[in-house]
Motif scaffolding. Structure first.
Motif, PDB file in Angstrom:
ATOM      1  N   MET A   1      29.947  44.189  33.682  1.00 40.43           N
ATOM      2  CA  MET A   1      29.672  43.328  32.354  1.00 40.43           C
ATOM      3  C   MET A   1      29.603  41.788  33.137  1.00 40.43           C
ATOM      4  N   ILE A   2      30.579  41.721  34.106  1.00 44.15           N
ATOM      5  CA  ILE A   2      30.490  40.242  34.808  1.00 44.15           C
ATOM      6  C   ILE A   2      29.006  40.010  35.325  1.00 44.15           C
ATOM      7  N   ALA A   3      28.340  40.865  35.914  1.00 38.78           N
ATOM      8  CA  ALA A   3      27.000  40.658  36.476  1.00 38.78           C
ATOM      9  C   ALA A   3      26.047  39.946  35.465  1.00 38.78           C
ATOM     10  N   GLU A   4      26.132  40.638  34.135  1.00 40.86           N
ATOM     11  CA  GLU A   4      25.345  40.319  33.232  1.00 40.86           C
ATOM     12  C   GLU A   4      25.700  39.040  32.683  1.00 40.86           C
ATOM     13  N   ILE A   5      26.922  38.562  32.487  1.00 40.55           N
ATOM     14  CA  ILE A   5      27.354  37.119  32.087  1.00 40.55           C
ATOM     15  C   ILE A   5      27.075  36.410  33.086  1.00 40.55           C
ATOM     16  N   GLU A   6      27.189  36.559  34.482  1.00 37.16           N
ATOM     17  CA  GLU A   6      26.766  35.877  35.248  1.00 37.16           C
ATOM     18  C   GLU A   6      25.363  35.263  35.371  1.00 37.16           C
ATOM     19  N   LYS A   7      24.286  36.301  35.208  1.00 35.09           N
ATOM     20  CA  LYS A   7      23.115  36.086  34.973  1.00 35.09           C
ATOM     21  C   LYS A   7      22.880  35.283  33.667  1.00 35.09           C
ATOM     22  N   TYR A   8      23.392  35.499  32.853  1.00 34.26           N
ATOM     23  CA  TYR A   8      23.157  34.697  31.466  1.00 34.26           C
ATOM     24  C   TYR A   8      23.446  33.079  31.745  1.00 34.26           C
ATOM     25  N   ILE A   9      24.660  33.032  32.524  1.00 30.10           N
ATOM     26  CA  ILE A   9      25.055  31.595  32.704  1.00 30.10           C
ATOM     27  C   ILE A   9      23.895  30.977  33.742  1.00 30.10           C
ATOM     28  N   TYR A  10      23.622  31.742  34.694  1.00 22.05           N
ATOM     29  CA  TYR A  10      22.459  31.220  35.398  1.00 22.05           C
ATOM     30  C   TYR A  10      21.113  30.811  34.720  1.00 22.05           C
ATOM     31  N   ILE A  11      20.715  31.828  33.857  1.00 18.15           N
ATOM     32  CA  ILE A  11      19.661  31.460  32.966  1.00 18.15           C
ATOM     33  C   ILE A  11      19.838  30.163  32.195  1.00 18.15           C
ATOM     34  N   GLN A  12      20.917  30.223  31.601  1.00 18.95           N
ATOM     35  CA  GLN A  12      21.220  28.972  30.975  1.00 18.95           C
ATOM     36  C   GLN A  12      21.260  27.574  31.658  1.00 18.95           C
ATOM     37  N   ASN A  13      21.717  27.613  32.469  1.00 16.05           N
ATOM     38  CA  ASN A  13      21.764  26.446  33.565  1.00 16.05           C
ATOM     39  C   ASN A  13      20.611  26.010  34.273  1.00 16.05           C
ATOM     40  N   ASN A  14      19.446  27.326  34.404  1.00 16.58           N
ATOM     41  CA  ASN A  14      18.272  26.931  35.011  1.00 16.58           C
ATOM     42  C   ASN A  14      17.235  27.074  34.198  1.00 16.58           C
ATOM     43  N   ILE A  15      17.301  26.968  32.794  1.00 17.14           N
ATOM     44  CA  ILE A  15      16.407  27.391  32.126  1.00 17.14           C
ATOM     45  C   ILE A  15      15.131  26.163  32.138  1.00 17.14           C
ATOM     46  N   ASP A  16      15.242  25.331  32.392  1.00 18.70           N
ATOM     47  CA  ASP A  16      14.355  23.963  32.560  1.00 18.70           C
ATOM     48  C   ASP A  16      13.343  24.501  33.724  1.00 18.70           C
ATOM     49  N   GLN A  17      14.014  25.051  34.911  1.00 19.37           N
ATOM     50  CA  GLN A  17      13.112  25.229  36.057  1.00 19.37           C
ATOM     51  C   GLN A  17      12.448  26.563  35.886  1.00 19.37           C
ATOM     52  N   ILE A  18      13.029  27.429  35.116  1.00 22.99           N
ATOM     53  CA  ILE A  18      12.302  29.005  34.848  1.00 22.99           C
ATOM     54  C   ILE A  18      11.103  28.455  33.834  1.00 22.99           C
ATOM     55  N   LEU A  19      11.163  27.820  32.870  1.00 20.49           N
ATOM     56  CA  LEU A  19      10.225  27.456  32.140  1.00 20.49           C
ATOM     57  C   LEU A  19       8.932  26.576  32.906  1.00 20.49           C
ATOM     58  N   LYS A  20       9.498  25.698  33.757  1.00 17.56           N
ATOM     59  CA  LYS A  20       8.571  25.080  34.410  1.00 17.56           C
ATOM     60  C   LYS A  20       7.828  25.956  35.597  1.00 17.56           C
ATOM     61  N   ASP A  21       8.388  27.040  36.036  1.00 17.78           N
ATOM     62  CA  ASP A  21       7.791  27.879  36.851  1.00 17.78           C
ATOM     63  C   ASP A  21       6.911  28.981  36.088  1.00 17.78           C
ATOM     64  N   SER A  22       7.234  29.053  34.888  1.00 13.56           N
ATOM     65  CA  SER A  22       6.368  30.173  34.137  1.00 13.56           C
ATOM     66  C   SER A  22       4.910  29.821  33.983  1.00 13.56           C
ATOM     67  N   PRO A  23       4.023  30.468  34.017  1.00  8.71           N
ATOM     68  CA  PRO A  23       2.668  30.295  33.523  1.00  8.71           C
ATOM     69  C   PRO A  23       2.415  29.804  32.281  1.00  8.71           C
ATOM     70  N   PHE A  24       3.285  29.915  31.255  1.00  2.97           N
ATOM     71  CA  PHE A  24       2.986  29.494  30.037  1.00  2.97           C
ATOM     72  C   PHE A  24       3.507  28.046  29.777  1.00  2.97           C
ATOM     73  N   LYS A  25       2.582  27.441  28.825  1.00  2.85           N
ATOM     74  CA  LYS A  25       2.738  26.059  28.303  1.00  2.85           C
ATOM     75  C   LYS A  25       3.951  26.247  27.393  1.00  2.85           C
ATOM     76  N   MET A  26       4.505  25.010  27.478  1.00  2.98           N
ATOM     77  CA  MET A  26       5.628  24.783  26.517  1.00  2.98           C
ATOM     78  C   MET A  26       5.304  24.917  25.038  1.00  2.98           C
ATOM     79  N   ASN A  27       4.124  24.324  24.569  1.00  2.00           N
ATOM     80  CA  ASN A  27       3.678  24.525  23.189  1.00  2.00           C
ATOM     81  C   ASN A  27       3.508  26.299  22.875  1.00  2.00           C
ATOM     82  N   TYR A  28       3.176  26.695  23.500  1.00  2.00           N
ATOM     83  CA  TYR A  28       2.939  28.324  23.509  1.00  2.00           C
ATOM     84  C   TYR A  28       4.307  28.732  23.220  1.00  2.00           C
TER      85      TYR A  28
END
Length: 114
Positions: A1-28
């Protein structure tokens, strides 16, 4: 369970970069999640999406897996296609390409006037 929570925290803290690296536009992504533009960018800036919102964002940007069809499903699909051909439910290649060129030109013309 700790690994899942750590991954959630990572995603929350890096969501801007994750979305920037995604092939999708923000409007989509905003359209798929239903989050209004000002709210979306405020939450993105503050990195304060709820768990439910992050789940909707993930559903919007995650690559879809192709499912493996069974032999029976493939054969049924081919049978339907053959029936459509036999019934004349087909379009000539030249027709399709001509129509697509017209639609593309219309789109380009609309973009020029914006």
């Amino acid at each position: 369970m700790i690994a899942e929570i750590e991954k959630y925290i990572y995603i929350q803290n890096n969501i801007d970069q994750i979305l920037k690296d995604s092939p999708f536009k923000m409007n989509y992504i905003m359209a798929k999640t239903g989050i209004k533009k000002p709210t979306f960018f405020r939450k993105l800036r503050e990195k304060k999406f709820s768990a439910e919102e992050l789940l909707e964002i993930a559903k919007a940007v995650e690559k879809k897996e192709w499912r493996n069809e069974t032999k029976e499903e493939i054969m049924e699909s081919l049978k339907r296609a053959e029936e459509q051909i036999h019934n004349g439910s087909v379009h000539e290649y030249g027709e399709v390409m001509s129509e697509m060129r017209k639609r593309l030109q219309k789109y380009r013309d609309e973009r020029k006037t914006e």
